[in-house]
Design an enzyme around this catalytic site. Structure first.
Site, PDB file in Angstrom:
ATOM      1  N   TRP A 130       0.876  -1.180   0.000  1.00  0.00           N
ATOM      2  CA  TRP A 130       0.000   0.000   0.000  1.00  0.00           C
ATOM      3  C   TRP A 130       0.912   1.229   0.000  1.00  0.00           C
ATOM      4  O   TRP A 130       1.766   1.357   0.899  1.00  0.00           O
ATOM      5  CB  TRP A 130      -0.867  -0.046   1.256  1.00  0.00           C
ATOM      6  CG  TRP A 130      -1.872   1.047   1.395  1.00  0.00           C
ATOM      7  CD1 TRP A 130      -2.760   1.479   0.462  1.00  0.00           C
ATOM      8  CD2 TRP A 130      -2.110   1.829   2.573  1.00  0.00           C
ATOM      9  NE1 TRP A 130      -3.544   2.482   0.979  1.00  0.00           N
ATOM     10  CE2 TRP A 130      -3.161   2.710   2.279  1.00  0.00           C
ATOM     11  CE3 TRP A 130      -1.547   1.856   3.846  1.00  0.00           C
ATOM     12  CZ2 TRP A 130      -3.666   3.618   3.199  1.00  0.00           C
ATOM     13  CZ3 TRP A 130      -2.036   2.757   4.769  1.00  0.00           C
ATOM     14  CH2 TRP A 130      -3.086   3.634   4.447  1.00  0.00           C
ATOM     15  N   ASP A 210      -0.296  -5.656   9.428  1.00  0.00           N
ATOM     16  CA  ASP A 210      -1.377  -4.743   9.050  1.00  0.00           C
ATOM     17  C   ASP A 210      -2.621  -5.584   8.732  1.00  0.00           C
ATOM     18  O   ASP A 210      -2.620  -6.393   7.801  1.00  0.00           O
ATOM     19  CB  ASP A 210      -0.936  -3.920   7.824  1.00  0.00           C
ATOM     20  CG  ASP A 210      -1.938  -2.817   7.481  1.00  0.00           C
ATOM     21  OD1 ASP A 210      -2.985  -2.734   8.140  1.00  0.00           O
ATOM     22  OD2 ASP A 210      -1.653  -2.043   6.541  1.00  0.00           O
ATOM     23  N   LYS A 245     -13.311  -1.207   6.773  1.00  0.00           N
ATOM     24  CA  LYS A 245     -13.884  -2.018   5.696  1.00  0.00           C
ATOM     25  C   LYS A 245     -14.946  -2.980   6.237  1.00  0.00           C
ATOM     26  O   LYS A 245     -16.045  -3.057   5.705  1.00  0.00           O
ATOM     27  CB  LYS A 245     -12.795  -2.824   4.987  1.00  0.00           C
ATOM     28  CG  LYS A 245     -11.445  -2.131   4.885  1.00  0.00           C
ATOM     29  CD  LYS A 245     -11.353  -1.133   3.756  1.00  0.00           C
ATOM     30  CE  LYS A 245     -10.085  -0.305   3.895  1.00  0.00           C
ATOM     31  NZ  LYS A 245      -9.747   0.491   2.756  1.00  0.00           N
TER      32      LYS A 245
HETATM   33  C1  LMR Z   1      -7.036   1.811  -0.530  1.00  0.00           C
HETATM   34  O1  LMR Z   1      -5.942   1.246  -0.556  1.00  0.00           O
HETATM   35  O2  LMR Z   1      -7.655   2.125  -1.561  1.00  0.00           O
HETATM   36  C2  LMR Z   1      -7.675   2.118   0.787  1.00  0.00           C
HETATM   37  O3  LMR Z   1      -6.928   1.586   1.826  1.00  0.00           O
HETATM   38  C3  LMR Z   1      -7.960   3.553   0.953  1.00  0.00           C
HETATM   39  C4  LMR Z   1      -6.723   4.357   1.190  1.00  0.00           C
HETATM   40  O4  LMR Z   1      -6.677   5.061   2.212  1.00  0.00           O
HETATM   41  O5  LMR Z   1      -5.797   4.318   0.382  1.00  0.00           O
END
Ligand code: LMR
Length: 396
Positions: A130, A210, A245
């Site tokens: 992420w 996470d 979520k």
């Molecule tokens: C995502 O990865 O789309 C979600 O976790 C929202 C975000 O905050 O990026």
């Protein structure tokens, strides 16, 4: 003084929200930001959440502060949800939970906690991960390292992951995704979690797990397998959990920073530091989301209703994965994208290039993250063929 400050591009994921809203294409499809969508493309408020909010409206008696660790009714319920209600870790009283502003807030608490209490050290994140992980850890002063996670032919690269972590210096932190890996959708199986446990133990690394998508992979308990294995087998583990979520309360910013320590005494020590970290960041967490979750998880009938709603979201996403692969069949792409069925959670790393993603957006109004990540929950039976056809166009 501000004249030297440059303008920077907006966040690559959150920026898609505005770009999609401003697009006038009547066929547009939002596969961007990671929020669940129903068959109408809406992100609904769960019925269990509405019922809990109704009760709160009637019964909430104060808006005073809830303290740096947050509401114990919430944190105790989250500890049970994450670690399992019969967890030996809970019986040993060696887990501490601090309510946080979302999973992102929990990650920032984790990063600051590590930096201030353990000093400068490396943190190993999957490649890809992420994107916000990178910003959060760098901002806290940790040194980033990457371990391979997805191979060039778009598969889980578990061998590459182990080989890289084998070289991580003792005491470094390893970020693991508990389930529904963001962005790839490739998860570890039980045997692979066991191998990670053995490596982390042998190399004396500190796992930071996470856990943002509990319930969206294989089920609420199934998704916690790796978290529980590591928490029960190791002296020290950090977990960041999110209710965004699985309760659908994204904007209520409801997360939890969990520290598992060797014993009760050590847990109280690290817990005291967690309160200081929270205090210096934002003082007290927002209360509403935690109150909603506590209301649900501490009431047997609301909890049962909520579990059914999580299961419905999970199975809709799983069904969409199969349906999308089937929709690609007429275009001769079923084999190529068969991995979409194997991935878990909201996201699929499609293997499409940034140029292909750009074409999808410009020519078809289909919005995905530039890395090729698609939010499968944004699909629906109405648009499956349209999206499959567009994929075929850009793959030609
Ligand atoms: C995502 O990865 O789309 C979600 O976790 C929202 C975000 O905050 O990026």
């Amino acid at each position: 003084m501000f004249e030297g400050i440059a303008r920077v591009p907006g966040d690559a994921i959150l920026g898609l929200i505005d770009a999609f809203n401003n697009d006038t294409n009547p066929n547009k499809v939002d596969l961007g930001v990671g929020v669940y969508r129903d068959t109408q493309g809406h992100t609904p408020i769960l019925a269990s959440v509405k019922a809990a909010e109704q009760r709160l409206l009637e019964n909430e008696a104060t808006k005073s502060y809830i303290g740096s660790h947050g509401d114990p009714l919430y944190t105790d319920a989250v500890l049970k949800l994450v670690l399992g209600s019969a967890s030996p870790v809970l019986a040993q009283q060696r887990a501490s939970a601090t309510q946080s502003p979302g999973g992102t807030g929990a990650l920032r608490l984790a990063a600051d906690f590590i930096r201030f209490n353990l000093g400068e050290r490396g943190i190993w994140v999957s490649n890809p991960t992420w994107p916000n992980h990178l910003g959060i850890f760098e901002a806290a002063g940790l040194t980033l390292h990457h371990y391979p996670y997805v191979s060039s032919d778009n598969r889980l690269d578990f061998e590459g992951m182990l080989a890289a972590l084998e070289k991580a210096p003792q005491g470094d932190v390893v970020l693991l995704h508990a389930c529904c890996h963001n962005p790839s959708g490739f998860d570890l199986d039980k045997q692979q979690w066991q191998q990670v446990l053995e490596l982390v133990k042998r190399r004396q690394l500190l796992p930071l797990i996470d856990f943002a998508y509990q319930g969206f992979g294989d089920g609420l308990n199934e998704d916690a397998y790796g978290v529980r294995l590591l928490a029960e087998s190791l002296d020290e583990v950090i977990i960041t959990s999110s209710c965004s979520k699985n309760f659908g309360i994204y904007r209520e910013r409801t997360g939890c920073f969990i520290l598992v320590a060797r014993d009760h005494e050590q847990m109280e020590n690290v817990r005291s530091q967690a309160a200081i970290t929270a205090r210096e960041n934002y003082s007290n967490p927002p209360a509403h989301g935690g109150a909603v979750v506590a209301e649900i998880l501490n009431d047997a009938s609301l909890a049962e209703q909520w579990e059914g709603e999580v299961e419905a979201m999970r199975s809709r996403i799983a069904d969409l994965r199969t349906a999308f692969v089937d929709a690609l069949e007429p275009y001769g792409l079923k084999e190529r994208f068969a991995f979409i069925r194997e991935q878990r959670g909201m996201f699929s790393y499609t293997g499409l290039s940034a140029e292909q993603v750009e074409r999808l957006r410009k020519e078809f109004g289909i919005y995905m993250v530039g890395s090729g990540r698609a939010n499968v929950a944004g699909l629906s039976s109405d648009c499956l063929d349209y999206v499959a056809k567009a994929f075929a166009e850009v793959c030609r």
